[in-house]
Design an enzyme around this catalytic site. Sequence first.
Site, PDB file in Angstrom:
ATOM      1  N   LYS A   1     -38.857 -49.319 101.860  1.00 37.66           N
ATOM      2  CA  LYS A   1     -37.422 -49.067 101.684  1.00 37.66           C
ATOM      3  C   LYS A   1     -37.244 -47.635 101.234  1.00 37.66           C
ATOM      4  CE  LYS A   1     -33.521 -51.499 101.696  1.00 37.66           C
ATOM      5  NZ  LYS A   1     -33.252 -52.744 102.422  1.00 37.66           N
TER       6      LYS A   1
HETATM    7  P1  NAD Z   1     -22.554 -51.431 104.764  1.00 37.62           P
HETATM    8  O1  NAD Z   1     -22.649 -50.051 104.256  1.00 37.62           O
HETATM    9  O2  NAD Z   1     -22.279 -51.661 106.207  1.00 37.62           O
HETATM   10  O3  NAD Z   1     -21.409 -52.220 103.943  1.00 37.62           O
HETATM   11  C1  NAD Z   1     -21.386 -52.318 102.558  1.00 37.62           C
HETATM   12  C2  NAD Z   1     -20.055 -52.929 102.143  1.00 37.62           C
HETATM   13  O4  NAD Z   1     -20.050 -53.142 100.739  1.00 37.62           O
HETATM   14  C3  NAD Z   1     -18.844 -52.062 102.445  1.00 37.62           C
HETATM   15  O5  NAD Z   1     -17.764 -52.890 102.825  1.00 37.62           O
HETATM   16  C4  NAD Z   1     -18.562 -51.408 101.098  1.00 37.62           C
HETATM   17  O6  NAD Z   1     -17.213 -50.970 100.946  1.00 37.62           O
HETATM   18  C5  NAD Z   1     -18.886 -52.560 100.179  1.00 37.62           C
HETATM   19  N1  NAD Z   1     -19.144 -52.156  98.799  1.00 37.62           N
HETATM   20  C6  NAD Z   1     -19.832 -51.087  98.352  1.00 37.62           C
HETATM   21  N2  NAD Z   1     -19.792 -51.040  97.014  1.00 37.62           N
HETATM   22  C7  NAD Z   1     -19.104 -52.122  96.619  1.00 37.62           C
HETATM   23  C8  NAD Z   1     -18.726 -52.635  95.355  1.00 37.62           C
HETATM   24  N3  NAD Z   1     -19.076 -52.007  94.237  1.00 37.62           N
HETATM   25  N4  NAD Z   1     -18.010 -53.783  95.336  1.00 37.62           N
HETATM   26  C9  NAD Z   1     -17.662 -54.401  96.475  1.00 37.62           C
HETATM   27  N5  NAD Z   1     -17.979 -53.972  97.682  1.00 37.62           N
HETATM   28  C10 NAD Z   1     -18.690 -52.838  97.749  1.00 37.62           C
HETATM   29  O7  NAD Z   1     -23.896 -52.168 104.301  1.00 37.62           O
HETATM   30  P2  NAD Z   1     -24.582 -53.465 104.933  1.00 37.62           P
HETATM   31  O8  NAD Z   1     -25.576 -53.025 105.934  1.00 37.62           O
HETATM   32  O9  NAD Z   1     -23.535 -54.455 105.285  1.00 37.62           O
HETATM   33  O10 NAD Z   1     -25.418 -54.001 103.687  1.00 37.62           O
HETATM   34  C11 NAD Z   1     -24.835 -54.840 102.691  1.00 37.62           C
HETATM   35  C12 NAD Z   1     -25.934 -55.523 101.893  1.00 37.62           C
HETATM   36  O11 NAD Z   1     -26.747 -56.290 102.792  1.00 37.62           O
HETATM   37  C13 NAD Z   1     -26.893 -54.583 101.180  1.00 37.62           C
HETATM   38  O12 NAD Z   1     -27.325 -55.211  99.985  1.00 37.62           O
HETATM   39  C14 NAD Z   1     -28.056 -54.481 102.153  1.00 37.62           C
HETATM   40  O13 NAD Z   1     -29.259 -54.106 101.495  1.00 37.62           O
HETATM   41  C15 NAD Z   1     -28.098 -55.893 102.667  1.00 37.62           C
HETATM   42  N6  NAD Z   1     -28.764 -56.064 103.969  1.00 37.62           N
HETATM   43  C16 NAD Z   1     -28.335 -55.409 105.080  1.00 37.62           C
HETATM   44  C17 NAD Z   1     -28.952 -55.643 106.291  1.00 37.62           C
HETATM   45  C18 NAD Z   1     -28.482 -55.022 107.570  1.00 37.62           C
HETATM   46  O14 NAD Z   1     -28.993 -55.394 108.629  1.00 37.62           O
HETATM   47  N7  NAD Z   1     -27.517 -54.118 107.557  1.00 37.62           N
HETATM   48  C19 NAD Z   1     -30.047 -56.522 106.368  1.00 37.62           C
HETATM   49  C20 NAD Z   1     -30.457 -57.182 105.209  1.00 37.62           C
HETATM   50  C21 NAD Z   1     -29.799 -56.952 104.020  1.00 37.62           C
END
Ligand code: NAD
Length: 410
Positions: free
Chosen positions: A102
């Site tokens: 990561k």
């Molecule tokens: P992203 O950047 O597309 O979206 C993140 C979202 O969270 C946005 O809507 C943002 O406004 C919101 N956010 C940020 N800070 C916040 C807060 N303090 N309170 C509420 N909302 C908040 O990111 P993503 O890819 O959707 O990832 C989200 C989570 O899922 C992360 O923990 C990431 O590690 C995990 N994840 C993502 C993937 C993937 O394929 N993208 C895979 C596994 C896990």
Amino acid sequence: MPGFEDVNYYFRKAARIMDLSAHVERMLMTPFREVKVDVSITLDNGELGTFIGYRVQHDNSRGPMKGGLRYHPTVDMDEAQGLASLMTWKTAVVNLPFGGAKGGIAVDPASLTPREQERLTRRFVQQIHDIIGPQRDIPAPDVNTNAQVMAWIMDEYSRIHGFSPAVVTGKPVDLFGSKGREEATGRGVVMALEEHLKDAGLGEVRGKTFAVQGFGNVGSWTSRFLHEGGARVVAASDSRGGVHNAEGLDVPALLAHVRATRWIEGFAGGAPLTNEALLLLDVDVLVPAALGGVITEANAAEVRAGIVLEAANAPTTPRADEILHDRGVTVLPDIYVNAGGVTVSYFEWAQNIQQFSWEEERITAELARHMREAYGTLARVASERKVSFRTAAFIVAIGRVGRATVLRGV
Ligand code: NAD
């Protein structure tokens, strides 16, 4: 923010049940390699922008290391260590031939222009290109990074090493990406829940109520699939706040609003709601899908959902996890629930290496198979050992990584 110690807490809990020796425990916990680099760029106004980039490679006993790249002000070594080790356990839970990594850059990308973001990404690749690669470490999108960022990484790496689409996953479909990757994590989140509902005799997604924190890649796709499945998504939020409608949000209208305005703010189909209040709504399923460390000792006793579906990485602190467990709330853990993303990333990597592309039906069917088989294993271990799904997931993962490590020889 959750760190390495939080992940290791869960690791140790499982290791104790498995009777691992202290030496093996330490060996499996310790990252393989940690890199911290300067990522300085010239900003559009001619000034110097200095940023720090991180990449932690946790374990490669089961294959090349794999994990997201995040652009966020809170990125640091401790967070990268924690999330890299989570990736080791996650890839093992869904039985992919990968280890965990990561990283990211400590930056608020909203403060940069697209050209600055591109320069920053290319500079980061120049700094870490010798430790990543299709058979070494394969980055993917995470918070605030997307298919465009992955395209820049592929291009910059290929300039140095020759044509290498498999160096990164989550690329645009027009540039060696995989069909189904963008929605994969959200699709997997819903598949994970469906497996559990079926197993626990709790019926279907249809008619159940959900609160989803975070409306980025994972939160928005999860909401869309839930809505399509007949569920009522009564609340959704982003970093600026959320919206609530007890009748169920019109998810397609909310998606269109966010596409047009970037934020949930101002959506007319519900009442404003804070992120703190969203977590405490009286819903069947709470879906944290934003950042880590949001369900804590301070609010876990007030969570009213019966199931916490961990779409985000590390959304629940160890103390909160205990409180939820004692209160009988079922926590379906991140290292299983959100593994759909890395699973389809694996399919993308495999397609790039084979130079052969799969149709979406095959991807969805293979993803469903991985999620179903993993659930079956977790549920069996959880019931045999009388432990939570999270501890069961760590037991399965540690067993697989430990066996590979021993077979390879130290
Ligand atoms: P992203 O950047 O597309 O979206 C993140 C979202 O969270 C946005 O809507 C943002 O406004 C919101 N956010 C940020 N800070 C916040 C807060 N303090 N309170 C509420 N909302 C908040 O990111 P993503 O890819 O959707 O990832 C989200 C989570 O899922 C992360 O923990 C990431 O590690 C995990 N994840 C993502 C993937 C993937 O394929 N993208 C895979 C596994 C896990």
